[in-house]
Design a protein around this motif. Sequence first.
Motif, PDB file in Angstrom:
ATOM      1  N   UNK A 333       0.816  -1.223   0.000  1.00  0.00           N
ATOM      2  CA  UNK A 333       0.000   0.000   0.000  1.00  0.00           C
ATOM      3  C   UNK A 333       0.849   1.274   0.000  1.00  0.00           C
ATOM      4  N   UNK A 334       1.962   1.285   0.767  1.00  0.00           N
ATOM      5  CA  UNK A 334       2.777   2.504   0.862  1.00  0.00           C
ATOM      6  C   UNK A 334       3.410   2.823  -0.504  1.00  0.00           C
ATOM      7  N   UNK A 335       3.862   1.773  -1.181  1.00  0.00           N
ATOM      8  CA  UNK A 335       4.498   1.963  -2.497  1.00  0.00           C
ATOM      9  C   UNK A 335       3.492   2.510  -3.505  1.00  0.00           C
ATOM     10  N   UNK A 336       2.265   1.955  -3.476  1.00  0.00           N
ATOM     11  CA  UNK A 336       1.216   2.377  -4.415  1.00  0.00           C
ATOM     12  C   UNK A 336       0.826   3.835  -4.148  1.00  0.00           C
ATOM     13  N   UNK A 337       0.704   4.182  -2.850  1.00  0.00           N
ATOM     14  CA  UNK A 337       0.342   5.559  -2.491  1.00  0.00           C
ATOM     15  C   UNK A 337       1.398   6.525  -3.016  1.00  0.00           C
ATOM     16  N   UNK A 338       2.668   6.123  -2.930  1.00  0.00           N
ATOM     17  CA  UNK A 338       3.769   6.980  -3.371  1.00  0.00           C
ATOM     18  C   UNK A 338       3.717   7.163  -4.896  1.00  0.00           C
ATOM     19  N   UNK A 339       3.418   6.050  -5.604  1.00  0.00           N
ATOM     20  CA  UNK A 339       3.396   6.113  -7.069  1.00  0.00           C
ATOM     21  C   UNK A 339       2.284   7.016  -7.586  1.00  0.00           C
ATOM     22  N   UNK A 340       1.136   6.990  -6.855  1.00  0.00           N
ATOM     23  CA  UNK A 340      -0.023   7.791  -7.297  1.00  0.00           C
ATOM     24  C   UNK A 340       0.075   9.234  -6.797  1.00  0.00           C
ATOM     25  N   UNK A 341       1.055   9.510  -6.011  1.00  0.00           N
ATOM     26  CA  UNK A 341       1.260  10.888  -5.486  1.00  0.00           C
ATOM     27  C   UNK A 341       0.379  11.102  -4.317  1.00  0.00           C
TER      28      UNK A 341
END
Length: 341
Positions: A333-341
């Motif tokens: 989840x943290x990685x995805x949140x970072x990718x989506x800004x």
Amino acid sequence: MPATSRRPSTDETTAAPDLPQGWSPAVTARHEARLMHLAGRFTSTRTLRRPDLLARAVRGRVVVITGASSGVGAALAGLCADAGAQVVICARSADLLEEVASEIRSRGGLVDAHCVDLGDDDQVRAFAAAVLRDHGRVDVLVHNAGKSLNRSVALSGVRPKDLHATLAANYIGPVRLTMALLPYMRARGEGHIVNVSTAGMLMPAVPRWSLYLASKAAFDWWLRCIACEIADDGIDVTSHYLGSARTKMSASDNVLTRLPSQSAEDAARGVAHSIAHRPRVGAWRPLFAVAGMSALLRGPADRLAARAYRRIPEPRLSASRALPQEDLVFGDPAELAQRCG
Ligand SMILES: NC(=O)c1ccc[n+]([C@@H]2O[C@H](COP(=O)([O-])OP(=O)(O)OC[C@H]3O[C@@H](n4cnc5c(N)ncnc54)[C@H](OP(=O)(O)O)[C@@H]3O)[C@@H](O)[C@H]2O)c1
């Protein structure tokens, strides 16, 4: 590879530390000291003072008690057997059940013990069939078995087995057992169903107890609703809202072990009071005011609970047992949140 999408090894999932089997002597002694003891008694449901009233309710009757291998259920089985009931007990731990049964038999009590996992539909059905075959009826059915879980949702998401086990022990199993026995109780036009629920039902939302309280609430509401349907058949229903008791269930909780509590024997005397008097609700009366205030002041109460959640750390034992049982298929989840800004 992100930690959350790692597949746990079998060793990892089985390496969780064991839960304590009861309260430590030091903490128990602190709770049995005068002031704590009085506070525990004061915040408890009414307890049985006249054993003759329990005897009047259960002598010569068939009393089924689930979750009687330890704690409140084991103590209650002893009280009912001493009062002259034919007691039928069940739980998963065959050895502990046998210890409880032997103790009761050594005092001349009548008891049958069945090894049953409430999470297994076939075992629940077979248990109901055995009770009816061996005793022909059920007069008092006490839903006492329970599984607790004190863990944040952040750590629960990767543990589907806990979700199913908690729902099975606290909701689905008790519903299925009631459904199996109810037609026979209705046909006789007499009976009493007691649900050993928790005082948490009358309090504001409590962080980290989501699965436990939701599953207890599900059964509580189910039974409350059917109580209206079966009242005309002569079947009484009691919702018994138990406060903190010094049993295996609460032993690992670092908040409960600091609050006033009662012994398993006193808690059982509270349930025995409900069996003897058949009230619709068994609870520490001031909790009704708490329930009313929590409904009226839900916003502030939830905000207060959120602050408490931030201040009180995850229970160490509960966190250390929260090893992942499945992959998070959507990735970290943290990685995805970072990718989506
Ligand atoms: N202790 C408290 O502070 C507290 C407070 C409020 C309400 N309560 C309620 O009081 C009741 C009694 O709990 P307790 O405090 O006496 O705790 P306990 O000593 O842990 O007893 C729980 C009982 O439930 C049985 N059980 C658990 N899962 C089961 C399953 N899947 N199938 C069959 N039996 C199962 C356990 O036996 P096995 O493990 O052998 O199956 C045990 O006999 C519970 O319903 C609990 O929710 C407790």
